[in-house]
Design an enzyme around this catalytic site. Structure first.
Site, PDB file in Angstrom:
ATOM      1  N   HIS A 442       0.816  -1.225   0.000  1.00 45.52           N
ATOM      2  CA  HIS A 442       0.000   0.000   0.000  1.00 45.52           C
ATOM      3  C   HIS A 442       0.847   1.271   0.000  1.00 45.52           C
ATOM      4  O   HIS A 442       2.041   1.247   0.252  1.00 45.52           O
ATOM      5  CB  HIS A 442      -1.034  -0.019   1.126  1.00 45.52           C
ATOM      6  N   GLU A 443       0.161   2.367  -0.342  1.00 45.30           N
ATOM      7  CA  GLU A 443       0.796   3.685  -0.579  1.00 45.30           C
ATOM      8  C   GLU A 443       1.837   3.617  -1.686  1.00 45.30           C
ATOM      9  O   GLU A 443       2.882   4.247  -1.614  1.00 45.30           O
ATOM     10  CB  GLU A 443       1.419   4.240   0.715  1.00 45.30           C
ATOM     11  N   GLY A 444       1.530   2.868  -2.718  1.00 49.23           N
ATOM     12  CA  GLY A 444       2.453   2.703  -3.832  1.00 49.23           C
ATOM     13  C   GLY A 444       3.309   1.478  -3.606  1.00 49.23           C
ATOM     14  O   GLY A 444       4.151   1.460  -2.702  1.00 49.23           O
TER      15      GLY A 444
END
Length: 593
Positions: A442-444
């Site tokens: 997550h978050e890239g």
């Protein structure tokens, strides 16, 4: 959990290495001192241990569920903990006094949050997201938006989310289809579906402030057409907005945080007439991704801290276990009549503990270093501000991805130290691993961080980002005392950064992104190891000639990292420099069996 973080390590990193009290010389932080910093850390440690850690397992075993009335139900301890967190002003602590904050340095605020992340990743994530949401709006929202949405979030009355991904688009934001149409009264109607929204629905706060990326008319294709909107669960008059929970996602770890599929504008809303959810534009149209990166970059460093905190908790749990678990006898001089020894006496267990120590304490150093850059940038101007911003830009993908890969590995080693017991739910380390496995995604994803680092950050401004990183690392090398292990490690680090620079130049020699970026994940791993080696050299310089078990432990972890880990970067960089295209040239048809 018996231990969450090491306060001794935090004190060393903050005061003996980073000299964080020097920030109080800056006007913004002048009201603070080591006493106030210690007070925040003491409070955080106590609250994390008493209010967050006790329900960590319960939150994992009883994750959010949909009740018969369609509401998301959580165990009661989550709200109790978050209400206490907000009442202690910890959400607002790093915000300006004008917003009800304490003007606490980001570095101390991040160190504070690390205690809660180590104690309970699921519960702490609600607070982390709310803080990041409020930070974005404080920077880019209008005064009215700040009064309406930010102040309640800082009080803990509202919570916040970020709504980027969509089921069909995933991380490819250029392909989002959520639309925003102006209706002539200054508001927009938002219609579309968002996926993987952490904290997207719950009853923990009076309202949820969603920050939603959507495309407005006339913006053109791709990311250039994206704008950013505040889309609250409840409108200012208390009316339910047209934001519907479609379902909850059931994850293998970090299960205490509700993770949702949300629909904006389902066609039946009594207020909007099914034309979409009411949204309020943040800033200007078509600049939404620029604004969202304010939150995304903060969240990426936050993910790095989360990975570090979970890795640290697992490391300390495995140290405790290794000290009391007896098994086997020394390799030399085995006496069948002698009793078994604690497994911490065995060389291979020491290897696994040293590896964990080098990963989690190196990652914590990087996270705090980046946080200090945030504080310096916020209180500087001119050249110092520009250089600090550039260095932070280069380090951010590493600060997110390296801890999420290697502190996960630390959790894997913690399970191994426990042996068969580590694989059972009766011990904490198996949950640590499951909780941490989300962080490379997550978050890239880490793959995206590799593309960002090699494709953007090290080549921006004609390579100024990489040049500044190498210049900064070189300054540490030059400051290393002559003789002994630190000098040996400094020499190895000099070779590594020279290789990194040469490899980067070779990758981009033809200016062909398809070739240069083929193995960007390998580049990220190598660059990350070099940066963590730098963090360890910095710590060694701060250790100096200090005596005692704590400092000897720092020396041992640094020696492990330089002798076991840093050498792996040479073959990685050699592979990159060869411009190997094995992966790019693989035909998808070859995966048929």
């Amino acid at each position: 959990m018996a231990h969450l973080l090491s306060r001794r390590d935090l004190d060393f990193l903050l005061y003996e290495w980073l000299d964080i009290t020097s920030l109080t010389d800056r006007d913004r932080f002048s009201a603070h001192s080591r006493d106030t910093f210690d007070g925040v850390l003491d409070l955080s440690s106590e609250m994390a241990g008493k209010l967050f850690a006790p329900h960590n397992k319960a939150g994992d075993q009883s994750p959010p569920r949909l009740g018969d009335d369609g509401r998301v139900e959580l165990i009661d301890d989550v709200k109790t903990a978050l209400d206490a967190y907000a009442a202690a002003d910890l959400i607002a602590a790093a915000f300006p006094e004008s917003l009800g904050g304490l003007d606490l340095p980001t570095t101390i605020s991040r160190a504070s949050m690390a205690w809660f992340q180590a104690a309970n990743p699921g519960t702490s994530s609600y607070a982390l997201l709310t803080t990041a949401n409020a930070n974005l709006l404080a920077a880019h929202g209008s005064p009215e938006q700040i009064d309406t949405w930010v102040r309640p979030m800082l009080r803990g009355d509202f919570s916040g989310t970020m709504c980027l991904s969509e089921p069909q688009a995933g991380s490819s934001l250029a392909d989002i289809t959520t639309k925003a149409l102006p209706v002539g009264d200054g508001t927009y109607r938002i219609s579309g579906t968002k996926m993987w929204i952490s904290g997207g629905e719950h009853e923990l706060t009076d309202n949820i402030v969603h920050l939603v990326l959507a495309k407005t008319p006339g913006g053109g294709p791709g990311v250039k057409g994206i704008s950013l909107f505040i889309v609250p669960k409840l409108l200012p008059d208390g009316t339910r907005n047209d934001v519907a929970l479609v379902g909850l996602n059931h994850k293998m770890g970090n299960r205490g945080t509700s993770n949702t599929l949300l629909n904006f504008g389902d066609g039946t809303h009594p207020v909007t007439g099914g034309t979409g959810a009411v949204g309020y534009l943040v800033g200007e149209e078509h600049r939404g991704l620029t604004y969202m990166f304010h939150m995304m970059n903060e969240a990426r460093i936050g993910v790095g801290f989360l990975a570090t905190a979970i890795g640290y908790a697992g490391y300390l749990a495995s140290v405790d276990y290794a000290k009391v678990r007896t098994q086997g006898r020394p390799v030399a001089g085995r006496d069948p009549a002698a009793g078994p020894v604690p497994i911490i006496e065995h060389a291979d267990v020491k290897r696994m503990l040293l590896a964990q120590k080098s990963y989690v304490q190196g990652a914590l150093a990087l996270g705090l270093y980046c946080s200090r850059l945030v504080d310096i940038e916020a209180t500087s101007d001119g050249d110092e501000r520009a250089r600090t911003h550039l260095l932070l830009e280069v380090l951010t993908p590493i600060a997110k991805a390296w801890p999420s890969q290697w502190c996960l590995e630390a959790n894997s080693l913690a399970i191994q130290v426990h042996g068969g017991y580590g694989y059972t739910t009766e011990f904490d380390v198996e949950q640590c691993y499951r909780d941490n496995r989300l962080n490379p995604i997550h978050e890239g994803t880490n793959g995206i961080q590799g593309l960002d680092l090699l494709g953007r950050k090290v080549v921006m401004a004609d390579g100024a980002g990489l040049a500044l990183l190498i210049e900064t690392i070189t300054a540490t090398i030059e400051a290393t005392p002559a003789g002994g292990a630190p000098a040996e490690f400094a020499a190895a680090l000099r070779i590594a950064i020279t290789d990194l620079a040469a490899t980067t130049a070779a990758l981009w020699a033809d200016g062909n992104p398809a070739v240069a970026l083929t193995n960007s994940s390998v580049y990220l791993q190598a660059a990350g190891h070099i940066v963590i080696a730098w963090m360890w050299l910095e710590q060694l310089i701060a250790v100096g000639d200090s005596a005692g078990a704590f400092y000897d432990g720092k020396r041992a972890a640094a020696r492990y990292f330089f002798r076991f880990e840093l050498p792996s970067t040479r073959p990685q960089l050699a592979l990159l420099a060869s411009l190997d295209q094995t992966t790019a040239q693989t035909d998808p048809a070859w995966f048929t069996s």
